[in-house]
Scaffold this active site. Sequence first.
Site, PDB file in Angstrom:
ATOM      1  N   LYS A 186      -4.970  14.759   3.141  1.00 21.68           N
ATOM      2  CA  LYS A 186      -5.035  15.660   1.984  1.00 21.68           C
ATOM      3  C   LYS A 186      -6.485  15.813   1.493  1.00 21.68           C
ATOM      4  O   LYS A 186      -7.348  15.039   1.893  1.00 21.68           O
ATOM      5  CB  LYS A 186      -4.136  15.142   0.852  1.00 21.68           C
ATOM      6  CG  LYS A 186      -2.652  15.017   1.245  1.00 21.68           C
ATOM      7  CD  LYS A 186      -1.966  16.380   1.422  1.00 21.68           C
ATOM      8  CE  LYS A 186      -0.663  16.304   2.188  1.00 21.68           C
ATOM      9  NZ  LYS A 186       0.516  16.063   1.393  1.00 21.68           N
TER      10      LYS A 186
HETATM   11  C1  LIG Z   1       2.080  15.892   1.502  1.00 21.71           C
HETATM   12  C2  LIG Z   1       3.071  16.619   0.668  1.00 21.71           C
HETATM   13  C3  LIG Z   1       4.120  15.952  -0.009  1.00 21.71           C
HETATM   14  C4  LIG Z   1       4.455  14.509   0.202  1.00 21.71           C
HETATM   15  O1  LIG Z   1       3.427  13.625   0.054  1.00 21.71           O
HETATM   16  P1  LIG Z   1       3.483  12.185   0.824  1.00 21.71           P
HETATM   17  O2  LIG Z   1       2.321  11.466   0.228  1.00 21.71           O
HETATM   18  O3  LIG Z   1       3.307  12.465   2.270  1.00 21.71           O
HETATM   19  O4  LIG Z   1       4.772  11.556   0.496  1.00 21.71           O
HETATM   20  C5  LIG Z   1       4.927  16.702  -0.852  1.00 21.71           C
HETATM   21  N1  LIG Z   1       4.757  18.030  -1.005  1.00 21.71           N
HETATM   22  C6  LIG Z   1       3.787  18.700  -0.340  1.00 21.71           C
HETATM   23  C7  LIG Z   1       3.655  20.171  -0.565  1.00 21.71           C
HETATM   24  C8  LIG Z   1       2.926  18.026   0.531  1.00 21.71           C
HETATM   25  O5  LIG Z   1       1.996  18.703   1.201  1.00 21.71           O
END
Ligand SMILES: *Cc1c(COP(=O)(O)O)cnc(C)c1O
Length: 366
Positions: A186
């Site tokens: 991210k």
């Molecule tokens: C990455 C993501 C999540 C979940 O996050 P995790 O840390 O992988 O549990 C939820 N919603 C969106 C839109 C994402 O891109």
Amino acid sequence: MKVPFLNLKAQYDSIAHEVEQSIREVLSTCAFSGGPYVQKFEEEFASFCGCKWAVGVGSGTDALWLALLGLGVQPGDEVITVPNSFIATAEAISLCGAQPVFIDVGEDSFTMNPALLEQAISPRTRAIIPVHLYGQAADMDAILAIADRHGIPVVEDACQAHGAEYKGRRAGSMGIAGCFSFYPGKNLGAYGEAGCVVTKDEDLAKKLRMLRDHGQSQKYYHQLVGINGRMDGIQGAVLSAKLKYLDSWNAFRRTHASFYQEALAEVRALRIPKEMPYAKHVYHVFAVRSPDREGLKQALNASGVECGVHYPVPIHLQQAYAGRGEGEGSFPVAERVAKELLSLPMFPELTTEQVSYICDQIKRFH
Ligand SMILES: *Cc1c(COP(=O)(O)O)cnc(C)c1O
């Protein structure tokens, strides 16, 4: 030329000394689960988002799940969201025992179409989750106006939108709660799993602190049924060290996006992502729409360029959500873009030569 889709190593190398020092501090104080490094990061991230409170948790999925639990979402309830997201948005709703109610997205924004929101609201609707997909905020004023009229809380899925803005307000700060993921890839990534809920509501923040820690505010006295959803101390320290760079990393992403947008403007077969007039986009993903997505993907791969697809199957067509009676044709825009979108390499450390090379390869194909 080889261009990876992501390059976590390049970023790590640029901050290795600082991050390793932060990790060593956690090790020497043994503050492994929750604790002072998580608390420090919570204060910094709340202020970054323009919110009073931040609650560090185990992942973005936990952030969404806990936010809904904190709002009292339970079996029999409905939560409105979009079908073109990472599955976790819907899973968080299902984990509460509630039903996701999907509505389609805008053709240019890829985010919740506010014109479809009101008709999806029922007496059972307990929350609305717009997703700030790819790093661009959904049309929050329109969504909040409808939600407020019905007294329904809005939870922002800001898992791809760290530092994104909507009319000058930071993603995560507009609804009752904003949920973030710090999955390594991210825009702000931990070195493991982590997430966070930001909120301006002190009571909700207190409840979330309890829920992430087995419903206790005092050890072994449990007022609520919660989960083990705490953030690791090491992740808190790593995130504090990295947060200082987030604005500049996002600025690099925006520069690369402008380069792509200018160089690809002449390619008539492609639809290039647009920054909506209300948004400051942070380009977690730079996805172009091609009528021949598979062909373009293969051509780019053959010239050494790695691409991604976010996401090949909309949530209502996933096997996990089969049996809801929503087949092909239920959400035409989400289904169309799922077939056409191709995510190009996008990370701060990309070089101009790499972006330029990618654009040349695309022009050769289309
Ligand atoms: C990455 C993501 C999540 C979940 O996050 P995790 O840390 O992988 O549990 C939820 N919603 C969106 C839109 C994402 O891109």
